[in-house]
Design a protein around this motif. Structure first.
Motif, PDB file in Angstrom:
ATOM      1  N   ILE A   1      14.226  64.126  42.615  1.00  0.00           N
ATOM      2  CA  ILE A   1      14.984  65.238  43.174  1.00  0.00           C
ATOM      3  C   ILE A   1      14.099  66.174  43.989  1.00  0.00           C
ATOM      4  O   ILE A   1      14.542  66.748  45.001  1.00  0.00           O
ATOM      5  CB  ILE A   1      15.714  66.025  42.046  1.00  0.00           C
ATOM      6  CG1 ILE A   1      16.650  67.082  42.643  1.00  0.00           C
ATOM      7  CG2 ILE A   1      14.723  66.625  41.082  1.00  0.00           C
ATOM      8  CD1 ILE A   1      17.764  66.526  43.472  1.00  0.00           C
ATOM      9  N   SER A   2      12.844  66.343  43.616  1.00  0.00           N
ATOM     10  CA  SER A   2      11.956  67.229  44.367  1.00  0.00           C
ATOM     11  C   SER A   2      11.718  66.707  45.780  1.00  0.00           C
ATOM     12  O   SER A   2      11.615  67.489  46.735  1.00  0.00           O
ATOM     13  CB  SER A   2      10.616  67.394  43.645  1.00  0.00           C
ATOM     14  OG  SER A   2       9.920  66.165  43.557  1.00  0.00           O
TER      15      SER A   2
ATOM     16  N   LEU B   1      15.613  54.679  49.591  1.00  0.00           N
ATOM     17  CA  LEU B   1      16.038  55.268  48.329  1.00  0.00           C
ATOM     18  C   LEU B   1      15.833  54.249  47.209  1.00  0.00           C
ATOM     19  O   LEU B   1      16.398  53.161  47.222  1.00  0.00           O
ATOM     20  CB  LEU B   1      17.505  55.690  48.396  1.00  0.00           C
ATOM     21  CG  LEU B   1      18.096  56.301  47.118  1.00  0.00           C
ATOM     22  CD1 LEU B   1      17.315  57.522  46.669  1.00  0.00           C
ATOM     23  CD2 LEU B   1      19.573  56.635  47.328  1.00  0.00           C
ATOM     24  N   LYS B   2      15.013  54.633  46.237  1.00  0.00           N
ATOM     25  CA  LYS B   2      14.680  53.725  45.142  1.00  0.00           C
ATOM     26  C   LYS B   2      15.551  54.018  43.924  1.00  0.00           C
ATOM     27  O   LYS B   2      15.644  55.162  43.465  1.00  0.00           O
ATOM     28  CB  LYS B   2      13.208  53.858  44.767  1.00  0.00           C
ATOM     29  CG  LYS B   2      12.744  52.839  43.730  1.00  0.00           C
ATOM     30  CD  LYS B   2      11.230  52.852  43.598  1.00  0.00           C
ATOM     31  CE  LYS B   2      10.749  51.700  42.743  1.00  0.00           C
ATOM     32  NZ  LYS B   2       9.271  51.639  42.677  1.00  0.00           N
ATOM     33  N   ILE B   3      16.161  52.963  43.390  1.00  0.00           N
ATOM     34  CA  ILE B   3      17.030  53.078  42.223  1.00  0.00           C
ATOM     35  C   ILE B   3      16.319  52.468  41.016  1.00  0.00           C
ATOM     36  O   ILE B   3      15.789  51.355  41.094  1.00  0.00           O
ATOM     37  CB  ILE B   3      18.365  52.343  42.455  1.00  0.00           C
ATOM     38  CG1 ILE B   3      19.030  52.813  43.758  1.00  0.00           C
ATOM     39  CG2 ILE B   3      19.301  52.532  41.278  1.00  0.00           C
ATOM     40  CD1 ILE B   3      20.198  51.946  44.188  1.00  0.00           C
TER      41      ILE B   3
ATOM     42  N   HIS C   1      12.114  51.896  34.608  1.00  0.00           N
ATOM     43  CA  HIS C   1      11.913  53.195  33.958  1.00  0.00           C
ATOM     44  C   HIS C   1      10.545  53.792  34.281  1.00  0.00           C
ATOM     45  O   HIS C   1       9.814  54.245  33.399  1.00  0.00           O
ATOM     46  CB  HIS C   1      12.120  53.073  32.438  1.00  0.00           C
ATOM     47  CG  HIS C   1      13.478  52.558  32.072  1.00  0.00           C
ATOM     48  ND1 HIS C   1      14.644  53.101  32.579  1.00  0.00           N
ATOM     49  CD2 HIS C   1      13.853  51.522  31.280  1.00  0.00           C
ATOM     50  CE1 HIS C   1      15.676  52.427  32.094  1.00  0.00           C
ATOM     51  NE2 HIS C   1      15.230  51.472  31.314  1.00  0.00           N
ATOM     52  N   ARG C   2      10.265  53.789  35.576  1.00  0.00           N
ATOM     53  CA  ARG C   2       9.014  54.385  36.060  1.00  0.00           C
ATOM     54  C   ARG C   2       9.358  55.333  37.200  1.00  0.00           C
ATOM     55  O   ARG C   2       9.464  56.534  36.997  1.00  0.00           O
ATOM     56  CB  ARG C   2       8.036  53.282  36.484  1.00  0.00           C
ATOM     57  CG  ARG C   2       6.620  53.751  36.720  1.00  0.00           C
ATOM     58  CD  ARG C   2       5.705  52.587  37.022  1.00  0.00           C
ATOM     59  NE  ARG C   2       6.095  51.850  38.232  1.00  0.00           N
ATOM     60  CZ  ARG C   2       5.438  50.787  38.692  1.00  0.00           C
ATOM     61  NH1 ARG C   2       4.391  50.310  38.022  1.00  0.00           N
ATOM     62  NH2 ARG C   2       5.829  50.178  39.786  1.00  0.00           N
ATOM     63  N   LEU C   3       9.592  54.805  38.390  1.00  0.00           N
ATOM     64  CA  LEU C   3      10.064  55.610  39.507  1.00  0.00           C
ATOM     65  C   LEU C   3      11.469  55.162  39.886  1.00  0.00           C
ATOM     66  O   LEU C   3      11.818  53.988  39.748  1.00  0.00           O
ATOM     67  CB  LEU C   3       9.140  55.470  40.724  1.00  0.00           C
ATOM     68  CG  LEU C   3       7.692  55.936  40.590  1.00  0.00           C
ATOM     69  CD1 LEU C   3       6.949  55.731  41.902  1.00  0.00           C
ATOM     70  CD2 LEU C   3       7.616  57.387  40.154  1.00  0.00           C
ATOM     71  N   GLY C   4      12.245  56.089  40.413  1.00  0.00           N
ATOM     72  CA  GLY C   4      13.580  55.749  40.895  1.00  0.00           C
ATOM     73  C   GLY C   4      14.642  56.669  40.333  1.00  0.00           C
ATOM     74  O   GLY C   4      14.503  57.221  39.230  1.00  0.00           O
TER      75      GLY C   4
ATOM     76  N   GLU D   1      22.985  58.584  39.301  1.00  0.00           N
ATOM     77  CA  GLU D   1      22.628  59.556  40.322  1.00  0.00           C
ATOM     78  C   GLU D   1      22.657  58.985  41.732  1.00  0.00           C
ATOM     79  O   GLU D   1      22.536  59.724  42.712  1.00  0.00           O
ATOM     80  CB  GLU D   1      21.217  60.104  40.067  1.00  0.00           C
ATOM     81  CG  GLU D   1      21.021  60.831  38.757  1.00  0.00           C
ATOM     82  CD  GLU D   1      19.576  61.248  38.558  1.00  0.00           C
ATOM     83  OE1 GLU D   1      19.345  62.384  38.104  1.00  0.00           O
ATOM     84  OE2 GLU D   1      18.684  60.437  38.860  1.00  0.00           O
ATOM     85  N   PHE D   2      22.768  57.672  41.826  1.00  0.00           N
ATOM     86  CA  PHE D   2      22.605  57.001  43.117  1.00  0.00           C
ATOM     87  C   PHE D   2      23.537  57.562  44.193  1.00  0.00           C
ATOM     88  O   PHE D   2      23.084  57.945  45.279  1.00  0.00           O
ATOM     89  CB  PHE D   2      22.815  55.501  42.963  1.00  0.00           C
ATOM     90  CG  PHE D   2      23.065  54.785  44.254  1.00  0.00           C
ATOM     91  CD1 PHE D   2      22.100  54.771  45.259  1.00  0.00           C
ATOM     92  CD2 PHE D   2      24.274  54.147  44.498  1.00  0.00           C
ATOM     93  CE1 PHE D   2      22.334  54.125  46.466  1.00  0.00           C
ATOM     94  CE2 PHE D   2      24.516  53.503  45.689  1.00  0.00           C
ATOM     95  CZ  PHE D   2      23.543  53.497  46.681  1.00  0.00           C
ATOM     96  N   GLU D   3      24.814  57.617  43.930  1.00  0.00           N
ATOM     97  CA  GLU D   3      25.776  58.058  44.949  1.00  0.00           C
ATOM     98  C   GLU D   3      25.489  59.491  45.393  1.00  0.00           C
ATOM     99  O   GLU D   3      25.600  59.819  46.586  1.00  0.00           O
ATOM    100  CB  GLU D   3      27.206  57.945  44.413  1.00  0.00           C
ATOM    101  CG  GLU D   3      27.717  56.521  44.275  1.00  0.00           C
ATOM    102  CD  GLU D   3      27.884  55.824  45.626  1.00  0.00           C
ATOM    103  OE1 GLU D   3      27.855  56.512  46.672  1.00  0.00           O
ATOM    104  OE2 GLU D   3      28.046  54.592  45.628  1.00  0.00           O
ATOM    105  N   HIS D   4      25.103  60.343  44.454  1.00  0.00           N
ATOM    106  CA  HIS D   4      24.794  61.729  44.777  1.00  0.00           C
ATOM    107  C   HIS D   4      23.588  61.814  45.708  1.00  0.00           C
ATOM    108  O   HIS D   4      23.622  62.517  46.736  1.00  0.00           O
ATOM    109  CB  HIS D   4      24.542  62.511  43.487  1.00  0.00           C
ATOM    110  CG  HIS D   4      24.189  63.951  43.706  1.00  0.00           C
ATOM    111  ND1 HIS D   4      25.083  64.866  44.227  1.00  0.00           N
ATOM    112  CD2 HIS D   4      23.025  64.629  43.505  1.00  0.00           C
ATOM    113  CE1 HIS D   4      24.491  66.045  44.315  1.00  0.00           C
ATOM    114  NE2 HIS D   4      23.242  65.928  43.888  1.00  0.00           N
ATOM    115  N   PHE D   5      22.524  61.103  45.358  1.00  0.00           N
ATOM    116  CA  PHE D   5      21.325  61.103  46.199  1.00  0.00           C
ATOM    117  C   PHE D   5      21.636  60.525  47.578  1.00  0.00           C
ATOM    118  O   PHE D   5      21.219  61.069  48.607  1.00  0.00           O
ATOM    119  CB  PHE D   5      20.208  60.284  45.536  1.00  0.00           C
ATOM    120  CG  PHE D   5      19.287  61.081  44.665  1.00  0.00           C
ATOM    121  CD1 PHE D   5      17.987  61.351  45.066  1.00  0.00           C
ATOM    122  CD2 PHE D   5      19.710  61.558  43.436  1.00  0.00           C
ATOM    123  CE1 PHE D   5      17.133  62.082  44.267  1.00  0.00           C
ATOM    124  CE2 PHE D   5      18.863  62.282  42.614  1.00  0.00           C
ATOM    125  CZ  PHE D   5      17.559  62.549  43.032  1.00  0.00           C
TER     126      PHE D   5
END
Length: 359
Positions: free
Chosen positions: A102-103, A121-123, A128-131, A136-140
């Motif tokens: 988010i930052s 955009l990484k999902i 369970h590291r980055l993404g 939250e995907f649709e919002h981002f």
């Protein structure tokens, strides 16, 4: 002259890229060059992978080193940027960024840029590291689409946690989740790393991200590169610097970890953990001298390693070349002997090793 040498075979590198393209003929190739091209030399490797469609690195300084070295192809930052002040640098150097937090999203939205950035955009589908979380995907995605600082085409990607094991269902679960999330979206998709490319053809998508396999090393469990048709790119060598007679039951090296049961001869070779060779290599870890394997004995020290050559004095002499890993001795095998992975060995080669690039 330096004893330790890393011979980098650029022809093998190019052949590995060709094989990668053949495995995923409908995908574009993002060649991964992070960590100094896995210890092979960042700019030099990039210069000889010009048939790739783009390059990927972990951090901004790696990308800038490529630009300084004359590399003009698209470059993707796999970890994204770390501070809003990085964004003008990315734009000025035509660097593409992954967004996984988010930052980063807020920094892009609030920036005052002269032109839009290309964003991936990484999902997080299970690493369970980055993404961003699946929910939250649709919002981002919608916020990125609305931002004037983001180029119209947003790329979507994920990263596999267990693709090196084709018996593990985790990869299929991650791919199914990703496919569900992006269903109906026309964005370019990127899922497969080296293990995904080899072990999971259905994951190839629009883009693939080969890393380790480009350097001729297998990304799969309990395999070596030539089982996939890959050619090792790095050949790590040194020389015999002494022949030492050892009597039965004399201890060898720091801590006296090894004693011969009988009189024998040792070849002392100019290699150690100061060159990046693993200190915890087990007794008997092989090296190759004159096309024959011999086992390491005693502790790996900073500058030297002892090798038990028995009574083969007529076969080995001071100055003989010793292959530590390469075409005759897969780095994957050495990694197993040191309870580590090939990635670490390649990346740990130190600056005092001289590099020679051959074609």
């Amino acid at each position: 002259m330096r004893l330790a040498s890393a011979e980098i075979n650029l022809t093998a590198l190019k052949e590995n890229l060709k094989l990668t393209q053949q495995l995923a003929p409908n995908s574009k190739v993002m060649a991964v060059l992070k960590a100094n091209a896995y210890g092979h030399g960042l700019v030099k490797i990039a210069q000889h992978l010009q048939d790739a469609d783009a390059f990927a690195v972990a951090r901004v300084d790696e990308a800038l080193a490529l630009r300084t070295g004359g590399i003009t192809k698209p470059i993707v930052l796999l970890e994204g940027f770390f501070d809003p002040s990085d964004l003008p640098i990315l734009l000025a150097n035509n660097l593409q960024t992954i967004v996984h937090d988010i930052s980063q999203l807020e920094a892009i939205e609030q920036a005052n840029l002269d032109a839009p950035l290309t964003v991936w955009l990484k999902i997080d589908t299970g690493m369970h590291r980055l993404g961003v979380e699946p929910e939250e995907f649709e919002h981002f995605y919608s916020r990125l689409k609305r931002s004037k600082n983001v180029a119209e085409q947003i790329h979507l990607m994920t990263h596999f946690a267990c693709a090196d094991d084709t018996k593990d269902s985790k990869t299929q679960e991650q791919q199914t989740l990703f496919d569900t999330l992006v269903s109906g979206n026309s964005a370019p998709l990127c899922l497969a790393n080296s293990a995904g490319i080899i072990g999971w053809p259905s994951s190839h998508g629009n883009w693939i991200r080969p890393g380790l396999m480009l350097y001729g090393v297998s990304p799969m469990l309990d395999c070596v590169g030539n089982q996939h048709g890959l050619q090792p790119v790095m050949r790590l060598t040194t020389k015999v610097i002494a022949i030492k007679r050892v009597k039965a039951h004399q201890a060898v090296g720091y801590g006296g970890r090894w004693q011969s049961e009988q009189d024998t001869y040792l070849a002392v070779i100019g290699m150690g953990y100061g060159d990046g060779y693993p200190r915890h290599a087990k007794q008997g870890t092989p090296v190759v001298i004159r096309n024959k394997r011999y086992g390491i004995v005693g502790s790996v020290s900073m500058d030297m390693i002892s090798v038990n050559i028995g009574n083969n004095l007529d076969d080995i002499a001071v100055g003989d070349e010793v292959e530590m890993w390469g075409p005759h001795l897969p780095v994957e095998e050495i990694a197993q002997c040191a309870d580590t992975i090939a990635y670490e060995l390649l990346c740990n080669v130190t600056p005092r090793v001289s590099y020679e690039y051959i074609t």
